[in-house]
Design an enzyme around this catalytic site. Structure first.
Site, mmCIF file in Angstrom:
data_model
loop_
_atom_site.group_PDB
_atom_site.id
_atom_site.type_symbol
_atom_site.label_atom_id
_atom_site.label_comp_id
_atom_site.label_asym_id
_atom_site.label_seq_id
_atom_site.Cartn_x
_atom_site.Cartn_y
_atom_site.Cartn_z
ATOM 1 N N CYS A 114 0.824 -1.009 -0.008
ATOM 2 C CA CYS A 114 0.073 -0.105 0.066
ATOM 3 C C CYS A 114 0.793 1.236 -0.090
ATOM 4 O O CYS A 114 0.925 2.206 1.061
ATOM 5 C CB CYS A 114 -1.121 0.152 1.114
ATOM 6 S SG CYS A 114 -1.967 1.427 1.372
ATOM 7 N N PHE A 142 10.716 3.141 25.246
ATOM 8 C CA PHE A 142 10.987 3.813 26.272
ATOM 9 C C PHE A 142 9.836 3.650 26.960
ATOM 10 O O PHE A 142 9.294 4.423 27.837
ATOM 11 C CB PHE A 142 11.443 5.135 26.382
ATOM 12 C CG PHE A 142 12.743 5.285 25.643
ATOM 13 C CD1 PHE A 142 13.975 5.093 26.334
ATOM 14 C CD2 PHE A 142 12.984 5.791 24.437
ATOM 15 C CE1 PHE A 142 15.386 5.389 25.809
ATOM 16 C CE2 PHE A 142 14.143 5.927 23.453
ATOM 17 C CZ PHE A 142 15.329 5.763 24.481
ATOM 18 N N ALA A 143 9.097 2.496 27.178
ATOM 19 C CA ALA A 143 7.835 2.032 27.876
ATOM 20 C C ALA A 143 8.316 1.705 29.242
ATOM 21 O O ALA A 143 8.601 0.773 29.767
ATOM 22 C CB ALA A 143 7.101 1.029 27.336
ATOM 23 N N ARG A 144 8.233 2.693 30.110
ATOM 24 C CA ARG A 144 8.830 2.635 31.604
ATOM 25 C C ARG A 144 7.679 3.622 32.766
ATOM 26 O O ARG A 144 7.291 4.664 32.214
ATOM 27 C CB ARG A 144 10.043 3.328 31.602
ATOM 28 C CG ARG A 144 11.092 2.864 30.773
ATOM 29 C CD ARG A 144 12.363 3.437 30.753
ATOM 30 N NE ARG A 144 13.393 2.823 29.970
ATOM 31 C CZ ARG A 144 14.824 3.386 29.542
ATOM 32 N NH1 ARG A 144 14.994 4.406 30.250
ATOM 33 N NH2 ARG A 144 15.360 2.701 28.740
ATOM 34 N N GLY A 145 7.219 2.878 33.471
ATOM 35 C CA GLY A 145 6.557 3.720 34.466
ATOM 36 C C GLY A 145 5.313 3.854 34.125
ATOM 37 O O GLY A 145 4.377 3.090 33.588
#
Length: 259
Positions: free
Chosen positions: A105, A242-245
Site C-alpha cells: 500500500c 521507552f515504555a517505563r513507569g
C-alpha cells in the site's frame, strides 16, 4: 532439555576473592530440516524448538501458515526440528540473501537491496489503552524467569486484548520473537490481534519480524533505530519505545494507543 547449568566462579567482592556458585544459560546449535533437507542451524536456547522453526519460516515467507505444515517433529534431544510442509521455493532459495520488503500500500522499503517480498500495509483497527499496556510491560520484566536467574536472555510476549498472553525467552532477540509467534500460530491465535512486547532495542530487523507476522503494535522498554521507525511507519506498525513507569514514546501510527 535442561537449559540452566551451575558452574563455580570466583567473585571479586569488596576487595576480596570469594568462591561462588553461579547459574549460566545453555546455548546449543539447533538444526532445522524442511522436507528432508537441512536449511539452517541456529544458536539458541534449546526450548520451544518446534515453535521456533514455525515462527522463523513464517517470518521469512517460506511458509504462509500452519496449514502448509503436514508434519512437525523435534528430534535428537531437542537439537533437530523436522518439518514436512508446502513451501515457497523462491523464498526458500533466497533465505540467506538480502531482501527488501515492499509495502502493498504505497511501496515502502524496509530492508537492504535484493530480493523483494511484497507485504500488505497493516490496517489493523486494534485500539488499546496506553496505561493497560504499561502495566503489562512492568509485569513482563518482573516475571522473566530465565533473565532473573542468569541475566543472559531476551524475552518476547504476545499480549491479546482479553489479557491472554504467550511468551518466550532466548539468547537471541530475533529467536524470542520467532518462538512466541510460532507458539501463537500453533495454538491457532492470530498475531494480528496482539501486541508484541520485546526486551531488546527496536531495530529494523526486529520491526520486520512484526511486519511479516502482521503484528500491529510493538512495544519495548528501550529505544528504536531510525530505520526501525521508518520500517514501522511505512508498514502500518504502531511502534512504542521507552515504555517505563507511566510513560512511553509513540513513534508511529499513534491512533492505536488510547489516552
Amino acid at each position: 532439555m535442561e537449559v540452566l547449568k551451575k558452574i563455580n566462579i570466583v567473585r571479586f567482592e569488596d576487595g576480596n576473592q570469594v568462591p561462588k556458585e553461579d547459574i549460566v544459560i545453555l546455548e546449543s546449535r539447533v538444526n532445522f530440516y524442511l522436507n528432508g533437507e537441512k536449511i539452517i542451524s541456529t544458536m539458541c536456547i534449546p526450548q520451544d524448538e518446534d515453535a521456533h522453526m514455525v515462527g522463523f519460516l513464517l517470518s521469512e515467507g517460506v511458509i504462509d501458515g500452519v496449514g502448509d505444515i503436514t508434519s512437525l517433529e523435534v528430534r535428537n534431544s531437542g537439537l533437530e526440528v523436522w518439518m514436512e510442509a508446502r513451501s515457497n521455493q523462491k523464498n526458500l532459495i533466497n533465505l540467506y540473501k538480502e531482501k527488501t520488503l515492499v509495502s502493498g500500500c504505497g511501496g515502502g522499503i524496509t530492508g537492504n537491496t535484493g530480493n523483494q517480498i511484497e507485504i500488505e500495509f497493516n490496517a489493523s483497527d486494534l485500539r488499546i489503552e496506553g496505561g493497560w499496556i504499561l502495566e503489562h510491560v512492568k509485569r513482563f520484566y518482573q516475571e522473566s524467569e530465565l533473565y532473573l536467574q542468569t541475566g543472559c536472555v531476551h524475552k518476547a510476549m504476545l499480549l491479546f486484548a482479553n489479557g491472554e498472553f504467550l511468551e518466550s525467552e532466548d539468547i537471541g532477540r530475533h529467536n524470542a520473537i520467532d518462538k512466541v509467534c510460532g507458539k501463537a500460530r500453533l495454538k491457532e491465535k492470530d498475531p494480528n490481534e496482539g501486541i508484541l512486547i520485546v526486551s531488546g532495542r527496536l531495530s529494523s530487523e526486529m520491526v520486520t519480524k512484526a511486519v511479516m507476522h502482521r503484528i500491529p503494535i510493538v512495544v519495548s522498554r528501550t529505544a528504536p533505530t531510525f530505520l526501525g521507525v521508518k520500517t514501522a511507519q511505512m508498514h502500518g506498525i504502531t511502534l512504542c519505545g521507552f515504555a517505563r513507569g507511566k510513560n512511553m514514546n509513540i513513534y508511529t501510527h499513534p491512533s492505536r494507543i488510547l489516552f
